[in-house]
Design a protein around this motif. Sequence first.
Motif, PDB file in Angstrom:
ATOM      1  N   LEU A 277       3.552   0.730  15.698  1.00 24.17           N
ATOM      2  CA  LEU A 277       4.818   0.336  15.084  1.00 24.17           C
ATOM      3  C   LEU A 277       4.986   0.976  13.715  1.00 24.17           C
ATOM      4  CD1 LEU A 277       7.193  -2.060  15.074  1.00 24.17           C
ATOM      5  CD2 LEU A 277       5.753  -2.858  13.224  1.00 24.17           C
TER       6      LEU A 277
ATOM      7  N   THR B 134       7.210  -6.214   9.150  1.00 28.92           N
ATOM      8  CA  THR B 134       6.168  -5.536   9.940  1.00 28.92           C
ATOM      9  C   THR B 134       5.544  -6.511  10.935  1.00 28.92           C
ATOM     10  OG1 THR B 134       5.677  -4.144   8.024  1.00 28.92           O
ATOM     11  CG2 THR B 134       4.044  -4.168   9.780  1.00 28.92           C
TER      12      THR B 134
ATOM     13  N   ALA C 166      -6.573  -9.860   8.183  1.00 35.83           N
ATOM     14  CA  ALA C 166      -5.646 -11.003   8.197  1.00 35.83           C
ATOM     15  C   ALA C 166      -5.321 -11.571   6.817  1.00 35.83           C
ATOM     16  CB  ALA C 166      -6.241 -12.114   9.072  1.00 35.83           C
ATOM     17  N   SER C 167      -6.038 -11.178   5.774  1.00 38.31           N
ATOM     18  CA  SER C 167      -5.867 -11.879   4.496  1.00 38.31           C
ATOM     19  C   SER C 167      -4.939 -11.162   3.515  1.00 38.31           C
ATOM     20  CB  SER C 167      -7.233 -12.089   3.832  1.00 38.31           C
ATOM     21  OG  SER C 167      -7.870 -10.833   3.662  1.00 38.31           O
ATOM     22  N   GLY C 168      -4.456  -9.967   3.869  1.00 42.61           N
ATOM     23  CA  GLY C 168      -3.566  -9.222   2.973  1.00 42.61           C
ATOM     24  C   GLY C 168      -2.103  -9.509   3.279  1.00 42.61           C
ATOM     25  N   GLY C 169      -1.239  -8.582   2.881  1.00 38.24           N
ATOM     26  CA  GLY C 169       0.204  -8.804   3.024  1.00 38.24           C
ATOM     27  C   GLY C 169       0.643  -8.977   4.470  1.00 38.24           C
TER      28      GLY C 169
ATOM     29  N   SER D  45     -11.160 -11.325   8.452  1.00 35.56           N
ATOM     30  CA  SER D  45     -11.081 -10.873   7.055  1.00 35.56           C
ATOM     31  C   SER D  45     -12.519 -10.716   6.564  1.00 35.56           C
ATOM     32  CB  SER D  45     -10.350 -11.917   6.206  1.00 35.56           C
ATOM     33  OG  SER D  45     -11.141 -13.098   6.130  1.00 35.56           O
ATOM     34  N   SER D  46     -12.693 -10.437   5.280  1.00 37.53           N
ATOM     35  CA  SER D  46     -14.041 -10.511   4.703  1.00 37.53           C
ATOM     36  C   SER D  46     -14.417 -11.993   4.601  1.00 37.53           C
ATOM     37  CB  SER D  46     -14.050  -9.865   3.324  1.00 37.53           C
ATOM     38  OG  SER D  46     -13.148 -10.551   2.479  1.00 37.53           O
TER      39      SER D  46
ATOM     40  N   HIS E 275      -5.595  -3.737   9.403  1.00 33.80           N
ATOM     41  CA  HIS E 275      -6.373  -2.847   8.533  1.00 33.80           C
ATOM     42  C   HIS E 275      -6.577  -1.542   9.293  1.00 33.80           C
ATOM     43  CE1 HIS E 275      -9.126  -1.495   5.487  1.00 33.80           C
ATOM     44  NE2 HIS E 275      -9.955  -1.137   6.443  1.00 33.80           N
TER      45      HIS E 275
ATOM     46  N   PRO F  56       0.819  -1.224   0.000  1.00 36.83           N
ATOM     47  CA  PRO F  56       0.000   0.000   0.000  1.00 36.83           C
ATOM     48  C   PRO F  56       0.855   1.278   0.000  1.00 36.83           C
ATOM     49  CG  PRO F  56      -0.969  -1.616   1.468  1.00 36.83           C
ATOM     50  CD  PRO F  56       0.348  -2.194   1.012  1.00 36.83           C
ATOM     51  N   LYS F  57       2.056   1.207   0.594  1.00 39.22           N
ATOM     52  CA  LYS F  57       2.960   2.370   0.608  1.00 39.22           C
ATOM     53  C   LYS F  57       3.254   2.871  -0.815  1.00 39.22           C
ATOM     54  CE  LYS F  57       7.885   3.214   1.770  1.00 39.22           C
ATOM     55  NZ  LYS F  57       9.065   2.658   2.458  1.00 39.22           N
TER      56      LYS F  57
ATOM     57  N   GLY G 230      -3.142 -11.921  -0.044  1.00 36.65           N
ATOM     58  CA  GLY G 230      -1.696 -12.179  -0.118  1.00 36.65           C
ATOM     59  C   GLY G 230      -0.987 -10.993  -0.746  1.00 36.65           C
TER      60      GLY G 230
ATOM     61  N   CYS H  73       8.760  -6.205   3.385  1.00 37.05           N
ATOM     62  CA  CYS H  73       8.041  -5.204   4.197  1.00 37.05           C
ATOM     63  C   CYS H  73       7.006  -5.858   5.110  1.00 37.05           C
ATOM     64  CB  CYS H  73       7.379  -4.174   3.286  1.00 37.05           C
ATOM     65  SG  CYS H  73       6.349  -3.015   4.195  1.00 37.05           S
ATOM     66  N   THR H  74       6.224  -6.774   4.577  1.00 41.42           N
ATOM     67  CA  THR H  74       5.117  -7.321   5.371  1.00 41.42           C
ATOM     68  C   THR H  74       5.613  -8.274   6.462  1.00 41.42           C
ATOM     69  OG1 THR H  74       4.797  -8.967   3.646  1.00 41.42           O
ATOM     70  CG2 THR H  74       3.346  -7.058   3.609  1.00 41.42           C
TER      71      THR H  74
HETATM   72  N1  LIG Z   1       3.234   1.184  10.098  1.00 43.35           N
HETATM   73  C1  LIG Z   1       3.934   0.410   9.278  1.00 43.35           C
HETATM   74  O1  LIG Z   1       5.130   0.275   9.412  1.00 43.35           O
HETATM   75  C2  LIG Z   1       3.221  -0.341   8.173  1.00 43.35           C
HETATM   76  C3  LIG Z   1       3.892  -1.380   7.521  1.00 43.35           C
HETATM   77  C4  LIG Z   1       3.225  -2.089   6.531  1.00 43.35           C
HETATM   78  C5  LIG Z   1       1.909  -1.750   6.201  1.00 43.35           C
HETATM   79  N2  LIG Z   1       1.319  -0.713   6.838  1.00 43.35           N
HETATM   80  C6  LIG Z   1      -0.092  -0.360   6.526  1.00 43.35           C
HETATM   81  O2  LIG Z   1      -0.882  -1.429   7.005  1.00 43.35           O
HETATM   82  C7  LIG Z   1      -2.036  -1.598   6.207  1.00 43.35           C
HETATM   83  C8  LIG Z   1      -2.158  -3.052   5.767  1.00 43.35           C
HETATM   84  O3  LIG Z   1      -1.075  -3.386   4.926  1.00 43.35           O
HETATM   85  P1  LIG Z   1      -1.157  -4.694   4.022  1.00 43.35           P
HETATM   86  O4  LIG Z   1       0.089  -4.761   3.226  1.00 43.35           O
HETATM   87  O5  LIG Z   1      -1.538  -5.863   4.831  1.00 43.35           O
HETATM   88  O6  LIG Z   1      -2.403  -4.299   3.078  1.00 43.35           O
HETATM   89  P2  LIG Z   1      -3.254  -5.240   2.108  1.00 43.35           P
HETATM   90  O7  LIG Z   1      -2.403  -6.335   1.580  1.00 43.35           O
HETATM   91  O8  LIG Z   1      -3.923  -4.330   1.161  1.00 43.35           O
HETATM   92  O9  LIG Z   1      -4.346  -5.927   3.075  1.00 43.35           O
HETATM   93  C9  LIG Z   1      -5.417  -5.194   3.549  1.00 43.35           C
HETATM   94  C10 LIG Z   1      -6.268  -6.076   4.451  1.00 43.35           C
HETATM   95  O10 LIG Z   1      -7.307  -5.288   5.011  1.00 43.35           O
HETATM   96  C11 LIG Z   1      -8.521  -6.054   4.988  1.00 43.35           C
HETATM   97  N3  LIG Z   1      -9.679  -5.149   4.951  1.00 43.35           N
HETATM   98  C12 LIG Z   1     -10.109  -4.378   3.917  1.00 43.35           C
HETATM   99  N4  LIG Z   1     -11.198  -3.672   4.310  1.00 43.35           N
HETATM  100  C13 LIG Z   1     -11.449  -4.012   5.605  1.00 43.35           C
HETATM  101  C14 LIG Z   1     -12.431  -3.610   6.550  1.00 43.35           C
HETATM  102  N5  LIG Z   1     -13.386  -2.723   6.254  1.00 43.35           N
HETATM  103  N6  LIG Z   1     -12.366  -4.146   7.788  1.00 43.35           N
HETATM  104  C15 LIG Z   1     -11.410  -5.045   8.106  1.00 43.35           C
HETATM  105  N7  LIG Z   1     -10.438  -5.467   7.262  1.00 43.35           N
HETATM  106  C16 LIG Z   1     -10.474  -4.956   6.016  1.00 43.35           C
HETATM  107  C17 LIG Z   1      -8.404  -6.905   3.749  1.00 43.35           C
HETATM  108  O11 LIG Z   1      -9.213  -8.075   3.897  1.00 43.35           O
HETATM  109  P3  LIG Z   1     -10.413  -8.409   2.873  1.00 43.35           P
HETATM  110  O12 LIG Z   1      -9.858  -8.287   1.478  1.00 43.35           O
HETATM  111  O13 LIG Z   1     -10.769  -9.835   3.233  1.00 43.35           O
HETATM  112  O14 LIG Z   1     -11.480  -7.403   3.140  1.00 43.35           O
HETATM  113  C18 LIG Z   1      -6.909  -7.261   3.776  1.00 43.35           C
HETATM  114  O15 LIG Z   1      -6.690  -8.373   4.608  1.00 43.35           O
HETATM  115  C19 LIG Z   1      -1.882  -0.610   5.043  1.00 43.35           C
HETATM  116  O16 LIG Z   1      -2.631   0.538   5.325  1.00 43.35           O
HETATM  117  C20 LIG Z   1      -0.402  -0.289   5.050  1.00 43.35           C
HETATM  118  O17 LIG Z   1      -0.125   0.985   4.509  1.00 43.35           O
HETATM  119  C21 LIG Z   1       1.920  -0.007   7.824  1.00 43.35           C
END
Ligand SMILES: NC(=O)c1ccc[n+]([C@@H]2O[C@H](COP(=O)([O-])OP(=O)(O)OC[C@H]3O[C@@H](n4cnc5c(N)ncnc54)[C@H](OP(=O)(O)O)[C@@H]3O)[C@@H](O)[C@H]2O)c1
Length: 318
Positions: free
Chosen positions: A261, A131, A152-155, A175-176, A214, A41-42, A309, A127-128
């Motif tokens: 974090l 994290t 839980a289902s994303g990166g 997750s959804s 999320h 997402p970054k 994923g 990154c993931t």
């Molecule tokens: N602070 C840090 O250092 C750091 C590091 C890495 C990432 N991040 C941030 O962390 C977030 C997640 O990163 P990611 O790589 O895992 O993103 P991602 O791969 O896009 O995954 C997003 C997740 O959010 C879920 N989701 C979407 N809408 C939702 C809702 N309304 N309620 C609950 N869950 C929902 C999705 O599940 P479904 O598809 O099943 O809905 C999916 O599991 C991003 O915003 C990213 O920028 C921050």
Amino acid sequence: MQAVIFNQYGGPEVLELVDIPQPTMAANQVLVRVKAVGLNPKDAALRAGMLKFLTGKRFPQKTGFDFSGVIVAVGDQVKNHQIGEEVFGYIEDLVGGAAAEFVAVKQDWIATKPAAIAHVEAAAMPCTYLTALQALRQAKLQRGQKIFIYGASGGVGTAAIQIAKHLGAVVTAVSSGKNQAYCAALAADKTLAYDQSDVFGDTQEKYDVFFQVHVLSGNLYSQARKILKREGVFITIEPNPLLGAQGFIRKLLGQPRLESLLVKSNQQDLEAIARMAEQGVLQPQVLQKLALSDIAKAHKIIEEQHTRGKIVLEINSD
Ligand SMILES: NC(=O)c1ccc[n+]([C@@H]2O[C@H](COP(=O)([O-])OP(=O)(O)OC[C@H]3O[C@@H](n4cnc5c(N)ncnc54)[C@H](OP(=O)(O)O)[C@@H]3O)[C@@H](O)[C@H]2O)c1
């Protein structure tokens, strides 16, 4: 070399695949011939200008932060890496540049790629997995403890399920509904769907750790408190500088700890991830593999925040 750049902030259509000179390398950097770049997402947030107060108005800007490839040159101060070594890593800064045939990277932000893992899989991890590893360490997750992973289902979520299971924790994955079976296949002990039930109201269990992955749903500390043990820990990866002060107040009030974090790239943690991947403990979740020229399509998917994923772009597949 071929590289992806953008000349203005905006939607995925501002991304351009162009020919630019190879990057020059500082003394503490290595030059990597990139084989694969993983998206986060970054990448989309920076391209959209969401951090333009930090990234400024100078263009062109590069993109791409997670990568795997082969070292083709090393800076004078680099002692632990050699030409020909296969490495993977995460560029922690906001400049990036891994969505290109070559990238110059600090030696501290790479580790040797596990031999058993292909470049495309290695680029899906940095990154993931960094994290998730750092968040679970900060939350002091212990064997036998119960963790609730929201998103839980994303990166980051899929990384967190795998690392928490490896640590011996009992995992509830949110997750959804369409991704529940996927989370269960990753060995989550229990799965809940945020779009089919009240995941906070319907659970009678008390958790040791709540990991808010999320972050776009806003800070969930108040809801998490209902299902956390009093001595439990809420950890979020929301980039919000005010959370430190809020955490201090919660602590004074004797409420569950509130932690946040910001991921750091470092060789030691990347090596730990490489070892776990080598042993088969972690299985990189590459659910979509595309070409570098498909980067705009990949950004479009990423910014919908429902990626299952990871998405990885292959470069130089020879
Ligand atoms: N602070 C840090 O250092 C750091 C590091 C890495 C990432 N991040 C941030 O962390 C977030 C997640 O990163 P990611 O790589 O895992 O993103 P991602 O791969 O896009 O995954 C997003 C997740 O959010 C879920 N989701 C979407 N809408 C939702 C809702 N309304 N309620 C609950 N869950 C929902 C999705 O599940 P479904 O598809 O099943 O809905 C999916 O599991 C991003 O915003 C990213 O920028 C921050």
